[in-house]
Design a protein around this motif. Sequence first.
Motif, PDB file in Angstrom:
ATOM      1  N   GLU A 146       0.778  -1.283   0.244  1.00 19.68           N
ATOM      2  CA  GLU A 146       0.033   0.061  -0.030  1.00 19.68           C
ATOM      3  C   GLU A 146       1.026   1.306  -0.101  1.00 19.68           C
ATOM      4  O   GLU A 146       0.260   2.519   0.191  1.00 19.68           O
ATOM      5  N   SER A 147       2.200   1.023  -0.237  1.00 20.42           N
ATOM      6  CA  SER A 147       3.052   2.236  -0.396  1.00 20.42           C
ATOM      7  C   SER A 147       2.740   2.848  -1.762  1.00 20.42           C
ATOM      8  O   SER A 147       2.385   2.254  -2.545  1.00 20.42           O
ATOM      9  N   PHE A 148       3.129   4.228  -1.850  1.00 19.88           N
ATOM     10  CA  PHE A 148       2.650   4.895  -3.156  1.00 19.88           C
ATOM     11  C   PHE A 148       3.937   5.741  -3.443  1.00 19.88           C
ATOM     12  O   PHE A 148       4.013   6.938  -2.525  1.00 19.88           O
ATOM     13  N   ILE A 195      -2.449  -7.862  -1.972  1.00 17.26           N
ATOM     14  CA  ILE A 195      -1.509  -6.620  -2.305  1.00 17.26           C
ATOM     15  C   ILE A 195      -2.559  -5.620  -3.263  1.00 17.26           C
ATOM     16  O   ILE A 195      -3.242  -6.166  -3.948  1.00 17.26           O
ATOM     17  N   ALA A 196      -2.280  -4.584  -2.546  1.00 13.33           N
ATOM     18  CA  ALA A 196      -2.762  -3.453  -3.264  1.00 13.33           C
ATOM     19  C   ALA A 196      -2.671  -3.329  -4.803  1.00 13.33           C
ATOM     20  O   ALA A 196      -1.438  -3.568  -5.527  1.00 13.33           O
ATOM     21  N   CYS A 197      -3.735  -2.934  -5.536  1.00 15.80           N
ATOM     22  CA  CYS A 197      -3.700  -3.057  -7.189  1.00 15.80           C
ATOM     23  C   CYS A 197      -3.761  -1.677  -7.816  1.00 15.80           C
ATOM     24  O   CYS A 197      -3.855  -1.423  -8.818  1.00 15.80           O
ATOM     25  N   GLY A 198      -3.400  -0.450  -6.835  1.00 13.66           N
ATOM     26  CA  GLY A 198      -3.286   0.826  -7.494  1.00 13.66           C
ATOM     27  C   GLY A 198      -4.305   1.666  -7.298  1.00 13.66           C
ATOM     28  O   GLY A 198      -4.315   2.931  -7.676  1.00 13.66           O
ATOM     29  N   PHE A 199      -5.645   1.219  -7.059  1.00  9.79           N
ATOM     30  CA  PHE A 199      -6.814   2.081  -7.008  1.00  9.79           C
ATOM     31  C   PHE A 199      -6.756   3.094  -5.800  1.00  9.79           C
ATOM     32  O   PHE A 199      -7.017   4.145  -5.612  1.00  9.79           O
ATOM     33  N   HIS A 200      -6.937   2.210  -4.712  1.00  7.77           N
ATOM     34  CA  HIS A 200      -6.839   2.820  -3.406  1.00  7.77           C
ATOM     35  C   HIS A 200      -5.532   3.032  -2.693  1.00  7.77           C
ATOM     36  O   HIS A 200      -5.298   3.964  -1.836  1.00  7.77           O
ATOM     37  N   ALA A 201      -4.384   2.357  -3.161  1.00  8.38           N
ATOM     38  CA  ALA A 201      -2.943   2.601  -2.753  1.00  8.38           C
ATOM     39  C   ALA A 201      -2.347   1.663  -3.629  1.00  8.38           C
ATOM     40  O   ALA A 201      -2.685   0.857  -4.501  1.00  8.38           O
ATOM     41  N   GLY A 202      -0.764   1.790  -3.518  1.00  2.81           N
ATOM     42  CA  GLY A 202       0.014   1.060  -4.188  1.00  2.81           C
ATOM     43  C   GLY A 202       0.189   1.637  -5.727  1.00  2.81           C
ATOM     44  O   GLY A 202      -0.292   2.619  -6.140  1.00  2.81           O
ATOM     45  N   ASP A 203       1.471   1.156  -6.377  1.00  2.00           N
ATOM     46  CA  ASP A 203       1.785   1.511  -7.775  1.00  2.00           C
ATOM     47  C   ASP A 203       2.471   0.260  -8.264  1.00  2.00           C
ATOM     48  O   ASP A 203       2.741  -0.789  -7.629  1.00  2.00           O
TER      49      ASP A 203
END
Length: 252
Positions: free
Chosen positions: A13-15, A35-43
């Motif tokens: 969830e780091s960005f 693992i976050a997929c970029g919508f709420h968090a992550g890149d």
Amino acid sequence: MTLSIDLNADMGESFGPWPMGNDAALLKIISSANIACGFHAGDPDHMARVMRLAVENGVGIGAHPGLMDLQGFGRRRMQVPNETLGNWVRYQLGAARAMAASVGGKVRHLKLHGALGNMTSEDETMARACYEAALDVDPDLTIMVIAATAQQLAAEKLGCAFAAEVFADRAYNDDATLVDRSRPGAVIHDAAFGAERIVKMVKAGAILCDSGKQIPTRIDTICVHGDNAEAVALSTAVRRALEDAGIAVRPI
């Protein structure tokens, strides 16, 4: 026969330059990673890094799609048509599958994040729309559901593989939904208390609500939120308490 259970954490969830949680440490303790997929968090960079670490540590990889809400970390409820929610899930799962393949891994399960998870725990039709979308992409996917809620009803009616989840770091309402984070005591920070409570749940086969009510349920997996400042301490305490109780920790 040894009783076993999965221990999962939300992560990745780091960005950009902004860190969130200690993924590397958690991946040495847990058995499944959402693992976050970029919508709420992550890149993409953080997705690749965390998935690579998951593969190295033998941790099961899961997609953790959420609402399109980076600023609110996916924890603000939004009014979105179910068809759109389904497409958001497909889009995020597709990204997760591609990234996992690039590092020699595979997405094995899916768990909805934050407000999307909470809304679907109350609305079976919404949950079904999200799960059908995920299963369109991968019919063999295991769906991680909040135990004893509308999410589980939707998964049962779909006849798909699912894992019923309880939370080590969240308080419960009497209907098995999570106490809103705005309320005192909604998030559990005491590692010893959280670990003791979760062992009681697993042994009882029931959710222990704040009121004292017990809700009998199947329990397949236990969650610790990676953005909780005490996540590493809590997950360590939970794993130790489970193993001391003779309960093995294994991926779903």
